[in-house]
Enzyme design. Structure first.
Site, short mmCIF file in Angstrom:
data_model
loop_
_atom_site.label_atom_id
_atom_site.label_comp_id
_atom_site.label_asym_id
_atom_site.label_seq_id
_atom_site.Cartn_x
_atom_site.Cartn_y
_atom_site.Cartn_z
N ARG A 50 24.60 -12.28 49.86
CA ARG A 50 25.63 -12.37 49.95
C ARG A 50 26.92 -12.91 49.25
NH1 ARG A 50 26.44 -16.70 55.33
NH2 ARG A 50 25.96 -17.86 54.16
N LYS A 149 33.42 -15.02 51.89
CA LYS A 149 33.08 -16.72 52.20
C LYS A 149 33.61 -16.94 51.26
CE LYS A 149 29.27 -19.71 52.43
NZ LYS A 149 30.19 -20.32 53.64
N GLU A 182 34.43 -18.14 65.97
CA GLU A 182 33.23 -19.19 65.22
C GLU A 182 34.07 -20.36 65.20
OE1 GLU A 182 32.12 -18.20 61.54
OE2 GLU A 182 34.18 -17.34 61.06
#
Ligand code: PMP
Length: 291
Positions: A50, A149, A182
């Site tokens: 990721r 991220k 979220e």
């Protein structure tokens, strides 16, 4: 504590980077938060994948191969002699000038910090959390995709401020249409009639590694899962709600926006998933070789 910076270890007090680093000046960089349980780094490969995907999207070239990055993480855990730890991997654009141009930053900065894990209070898992939806919406995927991220967490920080100012520890962020996206640092799940529901990634959510783990566990336990657009109303009338994230693991939620969820206590499926998750964490990862 010894901190890894660009291949060398520094004591905490001497672990410093330039004030011209674009990670500081612009939040230009990527990161991962990873857990080590009893000397096993949970889903390390998935976290590194990721990290590289986030970097790829930002045209940020990480100066280590994935294998070397895994070795560097394991080495940093080993050097710090911790069995249960929280690991933070950060890759910034590196030092540049005061302009935005990332191409002027020639050497990305790679940082690995391994610290003791600050555990959440046990009553949070026993009694469950009360949380709220907040006015700040999640970043539009078309503007800054939450799948990246990145070091730019202001969107989440604004939502966190709104939750804390209202007396809550965590916030649910909606998307631009008002659907559930979220939380500020966690994904969200609902349970209705013994089936799991969670927003799909196109709703502007991070593809959480804990979220993926819960999806795997649910399929092993024969619990049906739906990745579905979810409204606040569907959340209020659900039987259970829980959050997932690397630091928090799986946390039951018992009240949202003043509405009691289910029985007002952590639900049966949430508790079952917590139990299975705790068994899994030392099984699925890469072992640290402490010598
Ligand atoms: N959403 C956001 C915005 C996050 O920052 C995090 C934590 N990194 C998560 C969800 C949960 O992801 P993970 O399970 O991979 O920690």
């Amino acid at each position: 504590m010894r901190v890894y910076i660009n291949g060398r270890f520094f004591p905490k007090e001497e672990a410093k980077i330039s004030v011209f680093d674009h990670g500081l000046l612009y939040g230009d960089g990527v990161f991962e938060g990873i857990r080590c349980y009893k000397g096993v780094v949970f889903k390390l490969r998935e976290h590194i994948d990721r990290l590289f995907e986030s970097a790829h999207s930002l045209v940020l070239s990480i100066p280590l191969s994935k294998e070397k990055m895994i070795e560097a993480v394991l080495e940093t855990v080993k050097v710090n002699r911790l069995k249960d730890a929280y690991i933070r991997v950060v890759v910034t654009r590196g030092e540049g000038d005061l302009g935005l141009d990332p191409y002027k930053c020639k050497h990305p900065t790679v940082i690995i910090i391994v610290d003791k894990i600050a555990l959440y209070p046990p009553q949070m898992y026993k009694q469950g959390l009360e949380i709220i939806t907040v006015p700040t919406i999640r970043n539009l995927p078309e503007a800054l995709n939450p799948q990246i991220k990145s070091l730019n967490y202001l969107n989440n920080i604004l939502a966190k401020i709104e939750a804390i100012n209202a007396g809550y520890q965590e916030a649910i962020m909606l998307d631009s249409m008002g659907y559930i996206a979220e939380c500020t640092g966690d994904n969200i799940f609902l349970v209705k009639k013994k089936e799991l529901y969670t927003p799909p990634q196109c709703m502007g959510t991070l593809r959480g590694i804990t979220r993926d783990t819960v999806l795997e566990l649910a399929s092993q336990l024969g619990i049906p899962v739906h990745e579905h657009v979810l409204t606040r109303h569907e959340m209020y009338i659900s039987d259970e709600v829980f959050l997932t994230g690397t630091a928090a693991e799986i946390v039951p939620v018992v009240k949202v926006d003043g509405r009691v969820i289910g029985t007002g206590k952590p639900g049966e499926i949430t508790l079952r998933l917590i139990e299975e998750f705790r068994k899994l964490v030392t099984r699925e990862g890469i072992k640290v070789d402490y010598d």
